[in-house]
Structures are given as C-alpha cells and as structure tokens.
Design an enzyme around this catalytic site. Structure first.
Site, PDB file in Angstrom:
ATOM      1  N   ARG A 176      76.786  82.883  84.394  1.00 32.62           N
ATOM      2  CA  ARG A 176      76.884  84.131  83.968  1.00 32.62           C
ATOM      3  C   ARG A 176      77.389  84.144  82.757  1.00 32.62           C
ATOM      4  O   ARG A 176      77.921  85.158  81.781  1.00 32.62           O
ATOM      5  CB  ARG A 176      77.959  85.630  84.675  1.00 32.62           C
ATOM      6  CG  ARG A 176      77.606  84.961  85.733  1.00 32.62           C
ATOM      7  CD  ARG A 176      76.515  85.472  86.823  1.00 32.62           C
ATOM      8  NE  ARG A 176      76.503  86.714  88.018  1.00 32.62           N
ATOM      9  CZ  ARG A 176      75.636  85.388  88.584  1.00 32.62           C
ATOM     10  NH1 ARG A 176      74.775  84.060  88.405  1.00 32.62           N
ATOM     11  NH2 ARG A 176      75.261  85.616  90.291  1.00 32.62           N
ATOM     12  N   SER A 220      78.631  93.809  91.216  1.00 29.93           N
ATOM     13  CA  SER A 220      79.409  92.506  91.934  1.00 29.93           C
ATOM     14  C   SER A 220      80.498  93.015  90.130  1.00 29.93           C
ATOM     15  O   SER A 220      79.899  93.137  88.940  1.00 29.93           O
ATOM     16  CB  SER A 220      79.127  91.742  91.456  1.00 29.93           C
ATOM     17  OG  SER A 220      78.294  91.086  92.536  1.00 29.93           O
ATOM     18  N   GLU A 279      83.384  90.401  85.625  1.00 29.47           N
ATOM     19  CA  GLU A 279      81.781  90.722  85.407  1.00 29.47           C
ATOM     20  C   GLU A 279      80.854  90.969  84.245  1.00 29.47           C
ATOM     21  O   GLU A 279      79.937  91.211  83.735  1.00 29.47           O
ATOM     22  CB  GLU A 279      81.151  89.933  86.563  1.00 29.47           C
ATOM     23  CG  GLU A 279      79.586  89.568  86.619  1.00 29.47           C
ATOM     24  CD  GLU A 279      79.068  89.128  87.220  1.00 29.47           C
ATOM     25  OE1 GLU A 279      77.630  89.519  87.861  1.00 29.47           O
ATOM     26  OE2 GLU A 279      79.046  88.762  88.729  1.00 29.47           O
TER      27      GLU A 279
END
Length: 339
Positions: free
Chosen positions: A164, A238, A334
């Site tokens: 990520r 998420s 995130e």
C-alpha cells in the site's frame, strides 16, 4: 476553457459522504489543462488536493485550498504475441477498466475486481486484493510535475512499490499528478486463487476450470457479500492496512492466540488480518454515534448518515487503541486523512 469554482461541497466527491467544502475546485478533463492551471502562480503556492474517485480518503475538515478533480478519460490497448498493454486515463473508474479487460480476455486484473476508486489513484496506493497487487500488472505511468510544468514517465522500478505504498506517497509526495497508467497483462491466465474464499466459491459453483470472467465474478460476489455499497452507505472500503510483523513478534502472538489469521509476507515477515484483530476486540457491527464498523466486515468503517470526518477519525483511534491493548499490534490507517 478551464474554470475554477469557489466554495464547492465535496460530499458527492468522497465515498464516505462527508460534507466538507473546498475553497477552490477545478475539474481536469485533459492533461494540458494541468499545464494551463499551474501557469498561474497563485495555484502553485496554494495547498492542493488531487481527487479521483474519492474512495480512499477521510475529510476531517474543510479544505482551505485548491481541490483538483481528475476526469481524464480514455482506454487504449495493444497486443504483442501473448502480451497485452492497456493504457487508461487517470479519471477512468477502476472497475470499468477491469471489466474492459476481463470482457476481452486480458488476464491479470481479475482479482482486483470491484475495488472502488479511479485508475490514477491505483499506483499511489499500490492497490491490492485477494493475493494480487497493482505492481504485479503495472508497466508505467505518466505524470505531470507541478514545479516544472512538464510530464514524466515512471517505470515500475521508479515507483518503488511496497505494501500500500509507492514513491508517490513518500519521496515525491505532492510533486506529481498522475494522468494515465499503463498495464502489462496477458492472453494466458495465471490465476491466483489461494487467497480468501475464491477457491471455495468456485467449488460451490461447480467450476473446475475457471475463466478470467469466472474469477472476476467470484471476486465481485465475495466483495459484495462483505463490503457495503458506497452509494447506499458511506465508506472508504478497507479503513486499515493489514499489519505486517516480524516472525519474532508473531511467534509469541501465535502461542497466545492460536487462531490468529495470518499469511506469509516474505523475508521472514507475517501479514495479519486487520479485520480479524478488530473483530476479536468486539468492534464488528458496532455503532457509535453516526459511525461504526460494517456488520459483515470489521475492517470497514461506515457513515450511517451525518457523521463528520472528525467523528470517524476518533472512532478509528478507539479501534487502534483497543487492538494494541489486546494484541500489542499497531494498526495503521489505509485511508488518506485530509484536513
């Protein structure tokens, strides 16, 4: 002609549905409009936020600067033997691109079906799902350098992809605006079916020799069963990253919690399932005020209606503290926190 609007609500431009305002707002439909925009010094000197689908962000305040919404469209594709190269404008909806490729038998994107957001945001975050990450199919991207008013092509090596992460979130953060992304796909599928419930769902459907479309449909089905639709309830998918820890940290954790969900992450690292950690702390389906976690997936925070960005952020902090207290593992958000 490029137009700059003032005091624009961003409620319909972020999937959380947070009602925050942009002091200035510009929609970019062609890369040349970025050159035109930043030829004016006032925009060079002003705080700015680049928006694609608004799917990976949480607005905690109004944005007292310039919001740039990328609406650069277009998909081109070229086949060389079994290799397929697909280039898409940054403003294309990610899942529209996935469907474009799946419908034509171009393999590689099927596990990334139904991820919300735009094409331009995909390299920044190195998006991923079900054992596949963007870096696995990435060829290059074209980006506008704000300071010089010129365009540059970034190779996969240039992007320094991590979990990520990419160079666009670290070394050159805020310096470039991605205008298009090129992907390297194949006419010969190399399926990754081991992650999550893909294999089980294929078995349930009696599919023993899946096609690209089969895998895409199964992944979409799994995502819909677990994740809320942003058009009906605000969310950013998420909210937390799956934490990656060392084997030295994992072993005592495994002894204390034998059922801890984990996956090998290479180089002696172990990836934990953030959703499992959160659920074990009693947060799944919990509502606090106008926000909460989704009933089917504790990894997803939702706006039940009228939630502020600060309210969602505070709720996420409670979850982080709770998981650390129980497991000694620090969750990282995130989503990008804006404002």
């Amino acid at each position: 002609m490029l137009q700059i609007q003032e005091n624009v609500s961003l409620k319909n431009f972020n999937t959380f549905g947070i009602d925050a305002n942009a002091r200035y707002f510009a929609e970019i439909n062609h890369p040349d409009e970025l050159v035109e925009l930043f030829a004016d010094l006032q925009w060079l000197q002003m705080p700015r936020l680049v928006l694609g689908g608004g799917s990976n962000m949480l607005m905690v305040n109004d944005f007292e600067g310039l919001v740039i919404r990328l609406n650069i469209r277009g998909i081109e594709h070229r086949i060389s033997h079994d290799d397929v190269f697909v280039e898409a404008g940054a403003g294309e909806v990610w899942n529209d691109l996935v469907n474009f490729c799946v419908d034509r038998g171009y393999a590689g994107m099927e596990n990334l079906s139904l991820i919300p957001g735009s094409v331009g945001a995909s390299p920044i975050q190195n998006i991923g799902a079900y054992g596949v990450e963007l870096k696995d199919i990435f060829d290059s991207c074209r980006a506008f350098e704000i300071a010089t008013g010129t365009f540059r092509t970034f190779s996969k090596a240039d992007c320094k992809f991590g979990y990520r992460e990419s160079v666009f979130k670290t070394e050159v953060a805020g310096q470039f605006i991605i205008v298009s992304v090129k992907f390297h796909l194949s006419l010969i599928p190399n399926f990754n079916l081991k992650y999550g419930a893909i294999e089980q769902e294929l078995t349930n459907r009696g599919i023993t020799e899946p096609t690209i479309k089969d895998v895409s449909q199964v992944v979409s089905h799994i995502r819909v069963s677990k994740l809320p639709d942003p058009s009906t309830i605000g969310n950013a998918g998420s909210f937390f990253k799956n934490p990656v820890i060392s084997a030295d940290q994992f072993n005592p954790l495994k002894e204390k919690f034998p059922d801890v969900v984990n996956y090998p992450a290479g180089d002696g690292q172990i990836k934990l399932a953030a959703g499992w950690l959160i659920e074990q702390c009693g947060w799944k389906g919990k509502t606090v005020g106008h926000t909460g976690t989704w009933k089917n997936q504790a990894l997803v925070l939702v706006n039940h209606g009228g939630a502020t960005g600060k309210e969602v952020y505070s709720f996420s902090s409670q979850i982080i503290d709770s998981v650390y207290t129980k497991f000694g593992v620090t969750l990282q958000r995130e989503v990008n926190i804006v404002g």
